[in-house]
Design a protein around this motif. Structure first.
Motif, PDB file in Angstrom:
ATOM      1  N   THR B   5     -11.814   2.029 103.649  1.00 46.27           N
ATOM      2  CA  THR B   5     -11.029   3.130 104.182  1.00 46.27           C
ATOM      3  C   THR B   5      -9.774   3.337 103.359  1.00 46.27           C
ATOM      4  O   THR B   5      -8.971   2.418 103.197  1.00 46.27           O
ATOM      5  CB  THR B   5     -10.631   2.860 105.650  1.00 46.27           C
ATOM      6  OG1 THR B   5     -11.808   2.662 106.438  1.00 46.27           O
ATOM      7  CG2 THR B   5      -9.862   4.048 106.210  1.00 46.27           C
ATOM      8  N   GLN B   6      -9.634   4.536 102.852  1.00 42.17           N
ATOM      9  CA  GLN B   6      -8.390   4.947 102.203  1.00 42.17           C
ATOM     10  C   GLN B   6      -7.836   6.063 103.078  1.00 42.17           C
ATOM     11  O   GLN B   6      -8.332   7.182 103.045  1.00 42.17           O
ATOM     12  CB  GLN B   6      -8.645   5.430 100.774  1.00 42.17           C
ATOM     13  CG  GLN B   6      -9.079   4.323  99.834  1.00 42.17           C
ATOM     14  CD  GLN B   6      -9.287   4.830  98.415  1.00 42.17           C
ATOM     15  OE1 GLN B   6     -10.413   4.887  97.913  1.00 42.17           O
ATOM     16  NE2 GLN B   6      -8.198   5.180  97.754  1.00 42.17           N
ATOM     17  N   LEU B   7      -6.859   5.736 103.877  1.00 44.95           N
ATOM     18  CA  LEU B   7      -6.378   6.666 104.885  1.00 44.95           C
ATOM     19  C   LEU B   7      -5.673   7.872 104.298  1.00 44.95           C
ATOM     20  O   LEU B   7      -5.691   8.954 104.886  1.00 44.95           O
ATOM     21  CB  LEU B   7      -5.450   5.939 105.858  1.00 44.95           C
ATOM     22  CG  LEU B   7      -6.134   4.968 106.816  1.00 44.95           C
ATOM     23  CD1 LEU B   7      -5.111   4.190 107.607  1.00 44.95           C
ATOM     24  CD2 LEU B   7      -7.071   5.722 107.758  1.00 44.95           C
ATOM     25  N   ASP B   8      -5.031   7.693 103.156  1.00 45.73           N
ATOM     26  CA  ASP B   8      -4.240   8.770 102.574  1.00 45.73           C
ATOM     27  C   ASP B   8      -5.078   9.500 101.534  1.00 45.73           C
ATOM     28  O   ASP B   8      -5.422   8.931 100.506  1.00 45.73           O
ATOM     29  CB  ASP B   8      -2.969   8.221 101.915  1.00 45.73           C
ATOM     30  CG  ASP B   8      -2.155   7.399 102.886  1.00 45.73           C
ATOM     31  OD1 ASP B   8      -1.810   6.246 102.560  1.00 45.73           O
ATOM     32  OD2 ASP B   8      -1.889   7.924 103.978  1.00 45.73           O
ATOM     33  N   SER B   9      -5.396  10.763 101.797  1.00 47.72           N
ATOM     34  CA  SER B   9      -6.168  11.512 100.813  1.00 47.72           C
ATOM     35  C   SER B   9      -5.270  12.004  99.679  1.00 47.72           C
ATOM     36  O   SER B   9      -5.730  12.138  98.544  1.00 47.72           O
ATOM     37  CB  SER B   9      -6.865  12.692 101.481  1.00 47.72           C
ATOM     38  OG  SER B   9      -5.912  13.550 102.077  1.00 47.72           O
ATOM     39  N   GLN B  10      -4.001  12.272 100.005  1.00 45.99           N
ATOM     40  CA  GLN B  10      -3.049  12.709  98.978  1.00 45.99           C
ATOM     41  C   GLN B  10      -1.709  12.030  99.216  1.00 45.99           C
ATOM     42  O   GLN B  10      -1.264  11.903 100.360  1.00 45.99           O
ATOM     43  CB  GLN B  10      -2.865  14.227  99.014  1.00 45.99           C
ATOM     44  CG  GLN B  10      -4.111  15.006  98.644  1.00 45.99           C
ATOM     45  CD  GLN B  10      -3.815  16.484  98.435  1.00 45.99           C
ATOM     46  OE1 GLN B  10      -2.875  16.844  97.757  1.00 45.99           O
ATOM     47  NE2 GLN B  10      -4.621  17.336  99.042  1.00 45.99           N
ATOM     48  N   VAL B  11      -1.081  11.625  98.125  1.00 46.48           N
ATOM     49  CA  VAL B  11       0.241  11.004  98.214  1.00 46.48           C
ATOM     50  C   VAL B  11       1.144  11.623  97.154  1.00 46.48           C
ATOM     51  O   VAL B  11       0.942  11.397  95.950  1.00 46.48           O
ATOM     52  CB  VAL B  11       0.164   9.475  97.994  1.00 46.48           C
ATOM     53  CG1 VAL B  11       1.562   8.872  97.926  1.00 46.48           C
ATOM     54  CG2 VAL B  11      -0.642   8.819  99.111  1.00 46.48           C
ATOM     55  N   PHE B 105     -17.395   2.514  97.746  1.00 48.39           N
ATOM     56  CA  PHE B 105     -16.139   3.116  97.333  1.00 48.39           C
ATOM     57  C   PHE B 105     -15.460   3.808  98.514  1.00 48.39           C
ATOM     58  O   PHE B 105     -16.124   4.339  99.408  1.00 48.39           O
ATOM     59  CB  PHE B 105     -16.373   4.157  96.239  1.00 48.39           C
ATOM     60  CG  PHE B 105     -16.547   3.570  94.868  1.00 48.39           C
ATOM     61  CD1 PHE B 105     -17.790   3.090  94.460  1.00 48.39           C
ATOM     62  CD2 PHE B 105     -15.479   3.498  93.985  1.00 48.39           C
ATOM     63  CE1 PHE B 105     -17.949   2.542  93.191  1.00 48.39           C
ATOM     64  CE2 PHE B 105     -15.637   2.952  92.721  1.00 48.39           C
ATOM     65  CZ  PHE B 105     -16.871   2.479  92.326  1.00 48.39           C
ATOM     66  N   GLY B 106     -14.139   3.819  98.477  1.00 51.96           N
ATOM     67  CA  GLY B 106     -13.387   4.635  99.405  1.00 51.96           C
ATOM     68  C   GLY B 106     -13.448   6.087  98.969  1.00 51.96           C
ATOM     69  O   GLY B 106     -13.980   6.421  97.909  1.00 51.96           O
ATOM     70  N   THR B 107     -12.873   6.963  99.773  1.00 54.22           N
ATOM     71  CA  THR B 107     -12.939   8.395  99.501  1.00 54.22           C
ATOM     72  C   THR B 107     -11.881   8.857  98.512  1.00 54.22           C
ATOM     73  O   THR B 107     -11.864  10.019  98.132  1.00 54.22           O
ATOM     74  CB  THR B 107     -12.776   9.195 100.798  1.00 54.22           C
ATOM     75  OG1 THR B 107     -11.618   8.726 101.487  1.00 54.22           O
ATOM     76  CG2 THR B 107     -13.997   9.027 101.692  1.00 54.22           C
ATOM     77  N   GLY B 108     -11.029   7.937  98.082  1.00 53.41           N
ATOM     78  CA  GLY B 108     -10.065   8.269  97.048  1.00 53.41           C
ATOM     79  C   GLY B 108      -8.731   8.741  97.582  1.00 53.41           C
ATOM     80  O   GLY B 108      -8.644   9.328  98.669  1.00 53.41           O
ATOM     81  N   THR B 109      -7.685   8.482  96.810  1.00 57.86           N
ATOM     82  CA  THR B 109      -6.333   8.961  97.109  1.00 57.86           C
ATOM     83  C   THR B 109      -5.785   9.640  95.870  1.00 57.86           C
ATOM     84  O   THR B 109      -5.759   9.038  94.791  1.00 57.86           O
ATOM     85  CB  THR B 109      -5.384   7.808  97.489  1.00 57.86           C
ATOM     86  OG1 THR B 109      -5.861   7.166  98.677  1.00 57.86           O
ATOM     87  CG2 THR B 109      -3.967   8.331  97.727  1.00 57.86           C
TER      88      THR B 109
END
Lengths: 113, 115
Positions: B5-11, B105-109
């Motif tokens: 889990t990558q909670l932040d899609s954009q930072v 893989f996570g969904t990416g940030t």
């Protein structure tokens, strides 16, 4: 070669046509993966080959998708009767048998019109 | 089963500010952990990895990550980001067993560094 290579780099096809995407892994790598990366999406696992064992096909989205790996080296991903939603970048990666990092190819950008 | 889990899609972060990209995983067996980076219009490349040993792992370009088994996390950090760090970052977990290896893989940030 020095890295994972994929061909073609770009493929434009018409809806309903079949396409073949090729991956040449790093020499000696026994594991080979195919992923799909759609615009704005993460990496979607498609299929995994490990040596001469039966592949893990659990990620293939439909029976239009298939892949083979000949001689434990080169792999071909085939998409039959392509649909517009198949448009994406298809990535190939290979790794050693030691459970280590994956080395990715540059990808094939598939566009289905 | 395993998941990432990558909670932040954009930072978004200002240049020279610190950044932390979060990654949590779940697995019933021991894991190896990775961070990959994808620069704009480029392929994925390894940033750093945890296989065993020290839980603090240092990677390329000044990034580091800490494996926290109790919290099942592997957060990525950099004390001062640069414009060139603008990219998408993927966390991945690998398990090995029975002659097979499974990678998720996570969904990416997407890290956007603001000048």
């Amino acid at each position: 070669g020095a890295g994972v290579s994929q061909s073609p780099s770009n493929k434009v096809t018409e809806k309903g046509k079949d396409v073949e995407l090729r991956c040449d892994p790093i020499s000696g790598h026994t594991a080979l993966y195919w992923y799909r990366q759609s615009l704005g999406q993460g990496l979607e696992f498609l299929i995994y080959f490990q040596g001469n064992s039966a592949p893990d096909k659990s990620g293939l989205p439909s029976d239009r998708f298939s892949a083979e790996r000949t001689g434990g080296s080169v792999s071909t991903l085939t998409i039959q009767r392509t649909q517009q939603e198949d448009s994406a970048v298809y990535l190939c990666a290979s790794s050693s048998n030691r459970g280590d990092e994956q080395f990715f190819g540059p990808g094939t950008r598939l566009t289905v019109l | 089963a395993q998941s990432v889990t990558q909670l932040d899609s954009q930072v978004p972060v200002f240049e020279e500010a610190p950044v932390e990209l979060r990654c949590n995983y779940s697995s019933s067996v021991s894991v190896y952990l990775f961070w990959y980076v994808q620069y704009p219009n480029q392929g994925l490349q390894l940033l750093l990895k945890y296989l065993s040993g020290s839980t603090l792992v240092k990677g390329i370009n000044g990034f580091e990550a800490e494996f926290n088994k109790s919290q099942t996390s592997f957060h990525l950090r950099k004390p001062s980001v640069h414009i060139s760090d603008t990219a998408e970052y993927f966390c991945a977990v690998l398990t090995v067993g029975g002659g097979y290896q499974k990678v998720t893989f996570g969904t990416g940030t997407k890290l956007q560094v603001i000048p």
